[in-house]
Design an enzyme around this catalytic site. Structure first.
Site, PDB file in Angstrom:
ATOM      1  N   ASP A  59     -38.210  10.636 -10.240  1.00 46.92           N
ATOM      2  CA  ASP A  59     -37.894   9.395 -11.254  1.00 46.92           C
ATOM      3  C   ASP A  59     -38.247   9.833 -12.895  1.00 46.92           C
ATOM      4  O   ASP A  59     -39.526   9.006 -12.419  1.00 46.92           O
ATOM      5  CB  ASP A  59     -37.308   8.106 -10.064  1.00 46.92           C
ATOM      6  CG  ASP A  59     -36.358   7.428 -11.126  1.00 46.92           C
ATOM      7  OD1 ASP A  59     -34.615   8.182 -11.047  1.00 46.92           O
ATOM      8  OD2 ASP A  59     -36.278   6.588 -11.804  1.00 46.92           O
ATOM      9  N   GLU A 112     -37.123  14.287 -14.018  1.00 46.17           N
ATOM     10  CA  GLU A 112     -35.798  13.416 -14.430  1.00 46.17           C
ATOM     11  C   GLU A 112     -36.594  13.651 -15.981  1.00 46.17           C
ATOM     12  O   GLU A 112     -37.849  12.426 -16.055  1.00 46.17           O
ATOM     13  CB  GLU A 112     -35.199  12.277 -13.870  1.00 46.17           C
ATOM     14  CG  GLU A 112     -34.497  12.027 -15.437  1.00 46.17           C
ATOM     15  CD  GLU A 112     -34.310  10.446 -14.643  1.00 46.17           C
ATOM     16  OE1 GLU A 112     -32.764  10.433 -15.044  1.00 46.17           O
ATOM     17  OE2 GLU A 112     -35.046  10.019 -13.514  1.00 46.17           O
TER      18      GLU A 112
END
Length: 510
Positions: free
Chosen positions: A192, A246
């Site tokens: 993330d 990401e």
């Protein structure tokens, strides 16, 4: 060839897939019961959003224990049963890891804030005075902790304190986390906001242009590539491990530079996935840009939905079934790794909200209350919240077999579907995934990529794919012998006639 290069992954938002005990929340037992559904659909892998213990300030992206299971979703025995069942069906599992920040309820942070001399003080980022950095959720990125009179840094919610990646002890702790889940059999990690890991530790102010902060010094900083190389080397010591990043950027060269043999396998390209308008020209331009930005061996990602963006049935197709199928066809036949977001295969639309009380996402609710504090009226604040909330794409799964998501009250409102359209979409996805699985084009480069009016074409291996984005039918000229092998179209002497928003595959002879 790496296992992931020809695979299709299916993102599951843990809260919203299948509840097994009637508490209104998806869980591992429910997910295990639905694995045959995913086998029938034809996906190769699953990406699970965070399922760790968490206060749920940011729906699980605020982790309070990296090596356990949130009781809402079950326990470690349930997880292991799920992994065993997935493996028996040949389904790979990758899991979300939030390495940029932890919950302020994590034991590390509790120790860190306890005193300035605590051994874990430097696990997080503390300063006597804040600079002008803003959180990506709005407001200051610094929170005063009265216990020691210093400010800690949080690039997102104040309950999500950023870990200090300049500290070798933090990196060692994270390696233990990676080892724990690799030992449990996961095939990889989705990391993330991974480009926020490193910072300019002199903390210069970010520039502000037209009252908007430019995040110059709080992401993509020196040391990030070395951190990613260290993570990758650790994960791949004993076997192939799929690493997805990401990257909080819409600049393709920036996104691409973190993908290599020694870093991440792929990085998410939001230029392709989160656009607000899609037509043949924009798709053609983006596919070409990806080819230019990515180096030899790098592979793009293909997706139109995730837990962070509006569902593409609503955003891009406006409920048009043919257009929705065309975009699915693009995602599953173009060069790249497709990520289906749960529910896309039945055409799930966005949730709609009439009040902030119906929302659960901090990004939407925070925007609402910040707008009220700034003097907005209730309706304007609600419109802003509706625009900002990620809840619209997080509604409970509506399965084509009619079995309910839960026997209780769902954690958030449900979307409604047209049953006939949902079944049509599901059968389309199933057929397309079977076609993809049965042929080797999915690992081929483009031998051609062209645009003719509103018809995009690309050839991969022996297959020519035609995607017509126009609202009226068109006859596309063909040269040489070809056979229609997927999709609906009419072969004519002049070429092949396709209807509005149609995607087809042809087997061509050289």
């Amino acid at each position: 060839m790496e296992f992931w290069r020809g695979s299709v992954f299916y993102e599951i938002y843990m809260k919203s897939f299948q509840d097994s005990n009637g508490d209104g929340l998806g869980d591992f037992k429910g997910l295990t019961s639905r694995l045959d559904y995913l086998v029938d659909l034809g996906v190769d892998g699953i990406w699970l959003t965070p399922f760790y213990p968490s206060p749920q300030v940011d729906n699980g992206y605020d982790v309070s224990d990296y090596c356990d299971i949130n009781p809402d979703y079950g326990n470690m025995a349930d997880f292991r049963e799920f992994m065993k069942a997935a493996d028996a069906r040949g389904i790979k599992v990758i899991i979300d890891l939030v390495l940029n920040h932890s919950s302020t309820e994590h034991a590390w942070f509790k120790e860190s804030r306890s005193s300035k001399t605590n051994p874990k003080r430097d696990y997080y980022i503390w300063r006597e005075k804040p600079n002008n950095w803003e959180s990506f959720f709005g407001g200051s990125a610094w929170e005063l902790d009265k216990l020691t009179g210093e400010y800690y840094y949080h690039s997102f919610a104040k309950e999500q304190a950023d870990l200090n990646w300049a500290n070798p002890a933090v990196r060692a702790e994270i390696e233990q986390v990676l080892a724990f889940w690799l030992n449990e059999g996961v095939a990889g990690f989705r990391l993330d906001v991974i480009n926020n890991l490193t910072l300019v530790l002199e903390f210069p102010d970010n520039p502000v242009v037209d009252n908007e902060m430019e995040h110059v010094y709080d992401r993509n900083q020196q040391g990030l590539e070395q951190a990613l190389e260290q993570i990758a080397a650790f994960c791949r010591k004993e076997r192939e491990v799929f690493l997805v990043g990401e990257i909080s950027s819409d600049k393709l060269p920036e996104i691409a530079k973190y993908s290599s043999k020694t870093m991440l396998d792929v990085t998410f390209n939001f230029n392709f996935g989160s656009v607000e308008l899609l037509d043949a020209q924009s798709v053609f331009t983006t596919l070409n840009e990806m080819e230019t930005a990515l180096q030899e061996g790098q592979w793009p990602t293909l997706f139109f939905g995730s837990h962070d963006m509006s569902r593409f049935t609503t955003r891009l197709s406006n409920g048009n079934l043919s257009k929705t199928k065309l975009l699915a066809f693009l995602m599953l036949t173009a060069k790249g790794i497709p990520f289906i977001y749960y529910g896309e295969e039945v055409g799930m639309p966005d949730l709609t909200f009439s009040s902030v009380e119906e929302m659960r996402d901090i990004q939407g609710t925070a925007a609402y209350y910040q707008a009220l504090q700034a003097g907005s009226d209730g309706q304007s604040a609600l419109e802003l919240a509706i625009n900002k909330t990620r809840d619209k794409a997080r509604g409970p799964m509506v399965f084509p077999d009619g079995k309910p998501f839960t026997t209780g009250q769902p954690w958030i409102k449900m979307a409604s579907l047209n049953e006939e359209d949902a079944l049509s979409m599901w059968h389309f996805y199933q057929a397309l995934l079977a076609f993809r699985k049965g042929h080797d084009f999915k690992e081929k480069e483009y031998s051609s990529l062209t645009l003719d009016g509103e018809t995009l074409s690309y050839q991969r291996g022996e297959f020519l794919f035609l995607l017509h984005f126009g609202e009226t039918e068109v006859t596309y000229p063909l040269q040489g012998k070809s056979e229609l092998v997927f999709g609906d179209a009419e072969m004519l002497e002049a070429g092949i006639k396709m209807g509005a928003y149609t995607g087809i595959a042809l087997r061509v002879e050289d």
